[in-house]
Design a protein around this motif. Structure first.
Motif, PDB file in Angstrom:
ATOM      1  N   LEU A  36     -40.843  -0.814 -32.287  1.00 14.41           N
ATOM      2  CA  LEU A  36     -39.560   0.126 -32.264  1.00 14.41           C
ATOM      3  C   LEU A  36     -39.889   1.540 -32.022  1.00 14.41           C
ATOM      4  O   LEU A  36     -39.014   2.434 -32.100  1.00 14.41           O
ATOM      5  CB  LEU A  36     -38.991  -0.161 -33.645  1.00 14.41           C
ATOM      6  N   ASP A  37     -41.270   1.963 -32.098  1.00  8.69           N
ATOM      7  CA  ASP A  37     -41.710   3.216 -31.983  1.00  8.69           C
ATOM      8  C   ASP A  37     -41.089   4.059 -33.035  1.00  8.69           C
ATOM      9  O   ASP A  37     -40.345   5.191 -32.813  1.00  8.69           O
ATOM     10  CB  ASP A  37     -41.279   3.747 -30.476  1.00  8.69           C
ATOM     11  N   ARG A  38     -40.964   3.538 -34.123  1.00 10.82           N
ATOM     12  CA  ARG A  38     -40.472   4.238 -35.483  1.00 10.82           C
ATOM     13  C   ARG A  38     -41.323   4.467 -36.496  1.00 10.82           C
ATOM     14  O   ARG A  38     -42.328   3.089 -36.585  1.00 10.82           O
ATOM     15  CB  ARG A  38     -39.067   3.556 -35.830  1.00 10.82           C
ATOM     16  N   ASN A  39     -41.355   5.297 -37.314  1.00 12.57           N
ATOM     17  CA  ASN A  39     -42.234   5.298 -38.550  1.00 12.57           C
ATOM     18  C   ASN A  39     -41.575   4.735 -39.644  1.00 12.57           C
ATOM     19  O   ASN A  39     -40.905   5.400 -40.522  1.00 12.57           O
ATOM     20  CB  ASN A  39     -42.815   6.805 -39.004  1.00 12.57           C
ATOM     21  N   LEU A  40     -41.776   3.423 -39.713  1.00 13.61           N
ATOM     22  CA  LEU A  40     -41.123   2.699 -40.934  1.00 13.61           C
ATOM     23  C   LEU A  40     -41.924   3.123 -42.422  1.00 13.61           C
ATOM     24  O   LEU A  40     -41.031   2.813 -43.243  1.00 13.61           O
ATOM     25  CB  LEU A  40     -41.168   1.043 -40.565  1.00 13.61           C
ATOM     26  N   SER A  93     -34.155  11.219 -41.979  1.00 12.62           N
ATOM     27  CA  SER A  93     -34.350  11.101 -40.832  1.00 12.62           C
ATOM     28  C   SER A  93     -35.513  10.069 -40.289  1.00 12.62           C
ATOM     29  O   SER A  93     -36.170   9.789 -41.296  1.00 12.62           O
ATOM     30  CB  SER A  93     -35.095  12.422 -40.189  1.00 12.62           C
ATOM     31  N   VAL A  94     -35.275   9.462 -39.465  1.00 14.19           N
ATOM     32  CA  VAL A  94     -36.320   8.345 -38.869  1.00 14.19           C
ATOM     33  C   VAL A  94     -36.947   8.889 -37.804  1.00 14.19           C
ATOM     34  O   VAL A  94     -36.526   9.398 -36.798  1.00 14.19           O
ATOM     35  CB  VAL A  94     -35.524   7.161 -38.429  1.00 14.19           C
ATOM     36  N   THR A  95     -38.466   8.901 -38.146  1.00 18.78           N
ATOM     37  CA  THR A  95     -38.929   9.838 -37.149  1.00 18.78           C
ATOM     38  C   THR A  95     -39.794   8.535 -36.239  1.00 18.78           C
ATOM     39  O   THR A  95     -40.201   7.432 -36.477  1.00 18.78           O
ATOM     40  CB  THR A  95     -40.258  10.267 -37.382  1.00 18.78           C
ATOM     41  N   ARG A  96     -40.020   9.239 -34.711  1.00 20.08           N
ATOM     42  CA  ARG A  96     -40.944   8.505 -33.942  1.00 20.08           C
ATOM     43  C   ARG A  96     -42.074   8.485 -34.190  1.00 20.08           C
ATOM     44  O   ARG A  96     -42.646   9.547 -35.021  1.00 20.08           O
ATOM     45  CB  ARG A  96     -40.341   9.059 -32.533  1.00 20.08           C
ATOM     46  N   LEU A  97     -42.958   7.684 -33.718  1.00 24.10           N
ATOM     47  CA  LEU A  97     -44.530   7.688 -34.077  1.00 24.10           C
ATOM     48  C   LEU A  97     -44.985   8.824 -33.234  1.00 24.10           C
ATOM     49  O   LEU A  97     -44.873   8.931 -32.146  1.00 24.10           O
ATOM     50  CB  LEU A  97     -45.090   6.429 -33.811  1.00 24.10           C
ATOM     51  N   ARG A 113     -40.493   5.266 -44.726  1.00 28.50           N
ATOM     52  CA  ARG A 113     -39.237   5.313 -45.362  1.00 28.50           C
ATOM     53  C   ARG A 113     -39.292   4.580 -46.698  1.00 28.50           C
ATOM     54  O   ARG A 113     -38.594   4.613 -47.484  1.00 28.50           O
ATOM     55  CB  ARG A 113     -38.158   4.239 -44.780  1.00 28.50           C
ATOM     56  N   GLU A 159     -43.326  -1.516 -36.159  1.00 26.70           N
ATOM     57  CA  GLU A 159     -43.364   0.068 -35.815  1.00 26.70           C
ATOM     58  C   GLU A 159     -43.718   0.316 -34.460  1.00 26.70           C
ATOM     59  O   GLU A 159     -43.048   1.210 -33.868  1.00 26.70           O
ATOM     60  CB  GLU A 159     -44.455   0.621 -36.796  1.00 26.70           C
TER      61      GLU A 159
END
Length: 168
Positions: free
Chosen positions: A111-115, A12-16, A118, A108
Motif C-alpha cells: 500500500l506504500d503506507r506507514n501503518l 495523517s497517513v504518511t507514505r513510506l 498509526r 505496508e
C-alpha cells in the motif's frame, strides 16, 4: 528531518520514505531466510568444539525463558508440534507474532503506507516497568518449573550454581 520510525502528526497517513521502504524490504526477506536456515540446520548437531556454552542453563544450572527455543522452533518448522511444545512453548506465540509482523510489513509495502505509525505506543512508567519485570520473573519461574518437573535434563545443568537451590 523525519526518520522512518517516527510517528506522523495526528490524523495523517504518511507514505513510506525510501529508507523505510528499504528497511521493510530487508526485514521481509531476512526473516523468512532466517527461518529457512533454522529449519535446515539441526540445533542438536552443534559440535562439542563450539567456543562458548550454547545456553544460559549450562552456565547457571537453570533454563532461562528462551532456553530450548532454537530446538523448539526447528521442530515446529518441521511439523513436530509435540517436540516443539516440549522444548519451549513460547515459540508458538513468537512465530505467530513474526507472521503478523511480516504480514503487516508486506501490507505496508503493497500500500506504500506507514501503518505502524498509526499503532498506539505504550508509555513506560515505574508501575508498568515493575509489572513487566514481575511478569518476566513469573514466566521464568514457570519455565524452571516445567524443566524440573518434566526432567528436561538437556536444559538443566547439575553443576550450575542455581541448580542446587531449586532441585533437591
Amino acid at each position: 528531518m523525519k526518520h522512518f520510525w517516527e510517528r506522523p502528526s495526528s490524523g495523517s497517513v504518511t507514505r513510506l520514505t525510501p529508507a523505510g521502504f528499504r528497511v521493510r524490504g530487508v526485514i521481509l526477506l531476512a526473516f523468512p531466510a532466517l527461518l529457512l536456515a533454522l529449519a535446515g540446520f539441526s540445533p542438536d548437531a552443534v559440535p562439542a568444539s563450539f567456543p562458548f556454552a550454547t545456553s544460559c542453563g549450562s552456565m547457571t544450572g537453570l533454563p532461562c525463558i528462551f532456553c530450548g527455543a532454537t530446538r523448539a522452533m526447528h521442530y515446529l518448522l518441521h511439523g513436530e508440534f509435540g517436540r516443539a511444545l516440549y522444548y519451549n512453548w513460547l515459540v508458538y506465540p513468537f512465530l505467530a507474532g513474526v507472521c503478523a509482523i511480516l504480514f503487516l510489513i508486506a501490507l505496508e509495502l503493497l500500500l506504500d503506507r506507514n501503518l505502524l505509525a498509526r499503532l498506539p505506543r505504550p508509555h513506560m512508567t515505574r508501575n508498568s516497568i515493575g509489572a513487566l519485570a514481575a511478569g518476566v520473573v513469573l514466566l521464568w519461574s514457570f519455565q524452571v518449573y516445567l524443566a524440573v518437573s518434566q526432567h528436561k535434563t538437556e536444559l538443566l545443568n547439575p553443576r550450575g550454581p542455581l541448580y542446587s537451590l531449586v532441585v533437591r
